[in-house]
Structures are given as C-alpha cells and as structure tokens.
Design a protein around this motif. Sequence first.
Motif, PDB file in Angstrom:
ATOM      1  N   ALA A 228       0.725  -1.178   0.052  1.00  0.00           N
ATOM      2  CA  ALA A 228      -0.362  -0.146   0.355  1.00  0.00           C
ATOM      3  C   ALA A 228       0.941   1.380  -0.118  1.00  0.00           C
ATOM      4  O   ALA A 228       0.265   2.673  -0.321  1.00  0.00           O
ATOM      5  N   GLN A 229       1.965   1.360   0.642  1.00  0.00           N
ATOM      6  CA  GLN A 229       2.490   1.907   0.555  1.00  0.00           C
ATOM      7  C   GLN A 229       3.728   2.170  -0.828  1.00  0.00           C
ATOM      8  O   GLN A 229       4.190   3.688  -0.789  1.00  0.00           O
ATOM      9  N   HIS A 230       4.238   1.591  -0.879  1.00  0.00           N
ATOM     10  CA  HIS A 230       5.667   1.117  -1.351  1.00  0.00           C
ATOM     11  C   HIS A 230       5.181   0.710  -2.949  1.00  0.00           C
ATOM     12  O   HIS A 230       5.722   0.951  -3.899  1.00  0.00           O
ATOM     13  N   GLY A 231       4.010  -0.049  -2.880  1.00  0.00           N
ATOM     14  CA  GLY A 231       3.559  -0.146  -4.435  1.00  0.00           C
ATOM     15  C   GLY A 231       4.180  -1.544  -4.752  1.00  0.00           C
ATOM     16  O   GLY A 231       4.978  -2.313  -3.783  1.00  0.00           O
ATOM     17  N   THR A 232       3.981  -2.443  -5.505  1.00  0.00           N
ATOM     18  CA  THR A 232       4.611  -3.560  -6.072  1.00  0.00           C
ATOM     19  C   THR A 232       5.429  -4.053  -7.037  1.00  0.00           C
ATOM     20  O   THR A 232       6.193  -5.247  -7.690  1.00  0.00           O
ATOM     21  N   ARG A 233       7.073  -2.401  -7.026  1.00  0.00           N
ATOM     22  CA  ARG A 233       7.954  -2.503  -8.211  1.00  0.00           C
ATOM     23  C   ARG A 233       9.185  -3.695  -7.288  1.00  0.00           C
ATOM     24  O   ARG A 233       9.423  -3.793  -6.171  1.00  0.00           O
ATOM     25  N   ASN A 234       9.589  -4.420  -8.278  1.00  0.00           N
ATOM     26  CA  ASN A 234      10.786  -5.535  -7.329  1.00  0.00           C
ATOM     27  C   ASN A 234      10.245  -6.525  -6.496  1.00  0.00           C
ATOM     28  O   ASN A 234      10.736  -6.427  -5.625  1.00  0.00           O
ATOM     29  N   TRP A 235       9.788  -7.486  -6.510  1.00  0.00           N
ATOM     30  CA  TRP A 235       9.425  -8.464  -6.143  1.00  0.00           C
ATOM     31  C   TRP A 235      10.307  -8.709  -4.770  1.00  0.00           C
ATOM     32  O   TRP A 235      10.372  -9.579  -3.771  1.00  0.00           O
ATOM     33  N   ARG A 236      11.629  -8.959  -5.685  1.00  0.00           N
ATOM     34  CA  ARG A 236      12.344  -9.283  -5.128  1.00  0.00           C
ATOM     35  C   ARG A 236      13.127  -8.817  -3.810  1.00  0.00           C
ATOM     36  O   ARG A 236      13.626  -9.926  -3.282  1.00  0.00           O
ATOM     37  N   LEU A 237      12.658  -7.666  -3.398  1.00  0.00           N
ATOM     38  CA  LEU A 237      13.373  -6.571  -2.447  1.00  0.00           C
ATOM     39  C   LEU A 237      11.609  -6.236  -1.506  1.00  0.00           C
ATOM     40  O   LEU A 237      12.403  -5.943   0.088  1.00  0.00           O
ATOM     41  N   ILE A 238      10.901  -7.105  -2.034  1.00  0.00           N
ATOM     42  CA  ILE A 238       9.470  -6.675  -1.436  1.00  0.00           C
ATOM     43  C   ILE A 238       9.542  -7.302  -0.075  1.00  0.00           C
ATOM     44  O   ILE A 238       9.534  -6.668   1.447  1.00  0.00           O
ATOM     45  N   PRO A 239       9.719  -8.282   0.218  1.00  0.00           N
ATOM     46  CA  PRO A 239      10.134  -9.306   1.286  1.00  0.00           C
ATOM     47  C   PRO A 239      11.212  -8.539   2.139  1.00  0.00           C
ATOM     48  O   PRO A 239      10.746  -8.760   3.876  1.00  0.00           O
ATOM     49  N   LYS A 240      12.119  -8.843   1.716  1.00  0.00           N
ATOM     50  CA  LYS A 240      13.038  -7.909   2.883  1.00  0.00           C
ATOM     51  C   LYS A 240      12.696  -6.541   3.616  1.00  0.00           C
ATOM     52  O   LYS A 240      13.088  -6.494   4.721  1.00  0.00           O
ATOM     53  N   HIS A 241      12.557  -5.972   2.295  1.00  0.00           N
ATOM     54  CA  HIS A 241      12.397  -4.600   3.158  1.00  0.00           C
ATOM     55  C   HIS A 241      10.981  -4.300   3.690  1.00  0.00           C
ATOM     56  O   HIS A 241      10.681  -3.745   4.687  1.00  0.00           O
ATOM     57  N   ALA A 242       9.850  -5.555   3.677  1.00  0.00           N
ATOM     58  CA  ALA A 242       9.007  -5.649   4.797  1.00  0.00           C
ATOM     59  C   ALA A 242       8.613  -6.292   6.123  1.00  0.00           C
ATOM     60  O   ALA A 242       7.513  -6.747   6.631  1.00  0.00           O
ATOM     61  N   GLY A 243       9.711  -7.063   6.023  1.00  0.00           N
ATOM     62  CA  GLY A 243      10.743  -7.319   6.927  1.00  0.00           C
ATOM     63  C   GLY A 243       9.777  -8.855   7.241  1.00  0.00           C
ATOM     64  O   GLY A 243       9.337  -9.429   7.928  1.00  0.00           O
ATOM     65  N   LEU A 244      10.090 -10.045   5.690  1.00  0.00           N
ATOM     66  CA  LEU A 244       8.943 -10.770   5.538  1.00  0.00           C
ATOM     67  C   LEU A 244       9.875 -11.939   5.662  1.00  0.00           C
ATOM     68  O   LEU A 244      11.429 -12.040   4.402  1.00  0.00           O
ATOM     69  N   GLN A 245      10.273 -13.385   6.133  1.00  0.00           N
ATOM     70  CA  GLN A 245      11.165 -13.691   5.727  1.00  0.00           C
ATOM     71  C   GLN A 245      10.811 -14.941   4.584  1.00  0.00           C
ATOM     72  O   GLN A 245      10.038 -16.018   4.831  1.00  0.00           O
ATOM     73  N   ARG A 246       9.977 -14.962   3.526  1.00  0.00           N
ATOM     74  CA  ARG A 246       9.719 -15.304   2.465  1.00  0.00           C
ATOM     75  C   ARG A 246      10.921 -14.712   1.166  1.00  0.00           C
ATOM     76  O   ARG A 246      10.869 -13.670   0.885  1.00  0.00           O
ATOM     77  N   CYS A 247      10.148 -15.898  -0.143  1.00  0.00           N
ATOM     78  CA  CYS A 247      10.833 -14.814  -1.584  1.00  0.00           C
ATOM     79  C   CYS A 247       9.681 -14.605  -2.052  1.00  0.00           C
ATOM     80  O   CYS A 247       8.761 -13.828  -1.954  1.00  0.00           O
ATOM     81  N   GLY A 248      10.721 -13.610  -3.204  1.00  0.00           N
ATOM     82  CA  GLY A 248       9.819 -12.331  -3.436  1.00  0.00           C
ATOM     83  C   GLY A 248       8.563 -13.109  -4.142  1.00  0.00           C
ATOM     84  O   GLY A 248       7.390 -12.879  -4.496  1.00  0.00           O
ATOM     85  N   LYS A 249       8.711 -14.195  -5.112  1.00  0.00           N
ATOM     86  CA  LYS A 249       7.796 -15.210  -5.888  1.00  0.00           C
ATOM     87  C   LYS A 249       7.065 -15.220  -4.977  1.00  0.00           C
ATOM     88  O   LYS A 249       5.452 -15.442  -6.003  1.00  0.00           O
ATOM     89  N   SER A 250       7.055 -16.087  -3.700  1.00  0.00           N
ATOM     90  CA  SER A 250       6.417 -16.417  -3.046  1.00  0.00           C
ATOM     91  C   SER A 250       5.025 -15.169  -2.777  1.00  0.00           C
ATOM     92  O   SER A 250       4.136 -15.430  -2.310  1.00  0.00           O
ATOM     93  N   CYS A 251       5.910 -13.975  -2.089  1.00  0.00           N
ATOM     94  CA  CYS A 251       4.834 -12.744  -1.186  1.00  0.00           C
ATOM     95  C   CYS A 251       4.160 -12.222  -3.090  1.00  0.00           C
ATOM     96  O   CYS A 251       2.728 -11.429  -3.190  1.00  0.00           O
ATOM     97  N   ARG A 252       4.814 -12.450  -4.426  1.00  0.00           N
ATOM     98  CA  ARG A 252       4.096 -11.960  -5.873  1.00  0.00           C
ATOM     99  C   ARG A 252       2.957 -12.791  -5.629  1.00  0.00           C
ATOM    100  O   ARG A 252       1.486 -12.270  -5.953  1.00  0.00           O
ATOM    101  N   LEU A 253       2.978 -13.841  -5.372  1.00  0.00           N
ATOM    102  CA  LEU A 253       1.824 -15.576  -5.797  1.00  0.00           C
ATOM    103  C   LEU A 253       0.573 -15.035  -4.070  1.00  0.00           C
ATOM    104  O   LEU A 253      -0.756 -14.662  -4.970  1.00  0.00           O
ATOM    105  N   ARG A 254       0.863 -14.465  -3.323  1.00  0.00           N
ATOM    106  CA  ARG A 254       0.345 -14.512  -2.138  1.00  0.00           C
ATOM    107  C   ARG A 254      -0.873 -12.952  -2.145  1.00  0.00           C
ATOM    108  O   ARG A 254      -1.579 -12.978  -2.704  1.00  0.00           O
ATOM    109  N   TRP A 255       0.089 -11.556  -3.122  1.00  0.00           N
ATOM    110  CA  TRP A 255      -0.769 -10.312  -3.220  1.00  0.00           C
ATOM    111  C   TRP A 255      -1.229 -10.686  -4.472  1.00  0.00           C
ATOM    112  O   TRP A 255      -3.132 -10.258  -4.842  1.00  0.00           O
ATOM    113  N   THR A 256      -1.254 -10.923  -5.353  1.00  0.00           N
ATOM    114  CA  THR A 256      -2.006 -11.471  -7.695  1.00  0.00           C
ATOM    115  C   THR A 256      -3.142 -12.610  -6.788  1.00  0.00           C
ATOM    116  O   THR A 256      -3.989 -11.968  -7.115  1.00  0.00           O
ATOM    117  N   ASN A 257      -2.884 -13.341  -5.795  1.00  0.00           N
ATOM    118  CA  ASN A 257      -4.038 -14.423  -5.479  1.00  0.00           C
ATOM    119  C   ASN A 257      -4.833 -14.144  -5.111  1.00  0.00           C
ATOM    120  O   ASN A 257      -5.729 -15.121  -4.158  1.00  0.00           O
TER     121      ASN A 257
END
Length: 318
Positions: free
Chosen positions: A30-59
């Motif tokens: 909501a704050q930063h958008g969905t650019r660069n999924w690889r960095l999202i989990p790191k910046h969001a404080g999640l122990q997930r891979c970017g692919k998993s985050c993208r799937l969770r968000w899109t699905n």
Amino acid sequence: MGRLPCCEKDNVKRGQWTPEEDQKLSSYIAQHGTRNWRLIPKHAGLQRCGKSCRLRWTNYLRPDLKHGQFSEAEEHTIVTLHSVLGNRWAVIAAQLPGRTDNDVKNHWNTKLKKKLSGMGIDPVTHKPFSHLITEIATLPPPQVPNLAEAALGCFKDEMLHLLTKRRINIQLQQYGGGGVPAGMKHEDGKDETIEKIKFGLSKAIKETGMPPLDKPWEPVGATSGYIGGVFGSFPGSDNGFHYELASLDNEGGASPWGQSMCMAAEHHHGGLHEKVAEEERGGEDSVNRKETRNGESMFNSECSLWDLQSNDLMNPMI
DNA sequence: AATACCTTCAACCGCTGCGTC
DNA sequence: CGACGCAGCGGTTGAAGGTAT
C-alpha cells in the motif's frame, strides 16, 4: 550453467501465510507499490521469497479480488473461452474481473471439468462424447479398436468419475441389470470399469442407430444419439459441426446451463482464432504483444465473446 | 465415534518470454 | 547478439476440511 534460484530456500518460510504476514505485505505494498518483488519481502520484514509474496498478493491479498462462488455467467465465460483458448488461464481470467488465473484454473479442474463430463461433453475438445463415437464409427474396422482404446484412455478419469462418484452404473443402464458379461471381471477394479465402459460404448453405438462398425458412415442428414445425458445431431462434416443439447441435470431436468455449454453462436465476424493466431505470429510492437499476452486487448468491441462460430469450439490448440 | 476417502484451493515449482545491459 | 534477471504462466502438490462408511 544453471540459473540461480529465486531465493535462498534455507532462509525463507514456506507454507501457509499467517495474518501477520498478510498484514506486513499489504501495508508495505500500500505504501510502496509492487515494484521489484525480490526486494519486497526484505523491506517488508518477511521471511519469504519474492515469488511467494507476489503470488500471495496477486491471488489473495489484492483488494480488487472476488472471493465468493463463481456465478453461472462466469462459468459460462470460462467454458466458452476454454473451448477457444485451451488452458490459457491468465487470458481467461482477464475477462473475469476480480478473478485470478489460479482461481479460474482451480474452478475448472475441480468443478467445470466434472460438470461438462457429467453432461456427456469432453472437457478437452468440448465435443459430446457421442460425437467421438460417431467419429470412431466412420473409420474402417481395423482402426476402430486402437482409436477407441486411445480415446478411452483420454476419457478414463472423467468416465471413472461418472461411474464411481455419481453412482451411474453402465452395467445396469445398458443391460437392464443383467450383469456384466463373463470375462470382464478383473482383480483390478479400474480395469473392470474400463471393460464396462468399452462394452457400454460399443452397445451404445448399436442402440443409437449409428452405422455398424463394418460399414462406412453415411453423412447424409443428421443422425441422433443419446449418450451420457446428451442428445446430439451430427451433420457429418467437421466444418459443419453443430449440435444442440437437451442435457439433463442431476434431477433429470433440462438444464439451460448445459444447453449453452456446447452451442456455437450462429453469427460470426472476426473470430478468435484469427486473433489468437495473430497474437502468436507477433504483434506490431512489444506493447501490443504484452497486452495480448495478458489478455487485455484480445477481446475488444470488434469481437464479442459470444460471436463464436462452430469452428471456434473445436479447440485446435490441444 | 473413528477411520478412510474425497474435494478444494492455496502455495509451490519449473519453465518461458521480455527487458536491460 | 547473447547473457542475465525478473515477472508471469501453467502444472502439480499437499494441507485442511468435509463426507461417507
């Protein structure tokens, strides 16, 4: 040299997402958008891979998603588009606002395939099973057993579902309770079922007035048959293929849903095959290619979803 | 009530296409 | 032009819940 994995599997969490993880991901996006999924989990404080985050968000997490049951109209759209496009779930989902490709794929695999099979329609080709029998009957005798064997292999799962889950017993239906002829019984229950199916189909060919296997099919006029709850009429030519359904629902009544599943629209202009073929030849520029790949421009006002002709329902991509 | 079996669907996996360098 | 990284796609898996025996 192989590609690097998308993430270090040792350091990432897998499996079901917790509400806390959902909250972290949602608020970060909501704050930063969905650019660069690889960095999202790191910046969001999640122990997930970017692919998993993208799937969770899109699905699941995207705010525009629908989560309820599919409506009849949505099911109709899926079946119609699947008959033209095959398993191109992303393109199909793009025509259903709020639905994801995963939703559509799951709904197809768990509900619609069985629904079509239950109506006597092959979910792969979108033809009635009885049409297959007609096609087999047009072949000279030496080819019939092999083709029938191959076809039965294709439909095995669907037929087994019909026979076991829906309590349809070919033995009783076809032979009036007289039992399976001797020699059909096997140790393996599935083999026995297949033998019943084979015998049932050959019996059905005879009972529905189809030509005997040792005579060529006469494609004059239309011949009707009844298999698996579907009445079909077949002019004989694939190009002129057209059939109307009086399919039966579970209570034995005619289902308007079923009627629409196989019926090709009479009117046609443009056609989807041309659009799909055009897409596969490559668009005018990369933007257009991207759009058609994502299904955003394939179905525009020039080509209504329902303006399909009979050939469009003969899924040529499978 | 216990167990086996079935269904659903979220999540994962591997592959492909596109953009960038 | 090829290598690389990323996003997206379709197929598959498996946990969880439901249903039948």
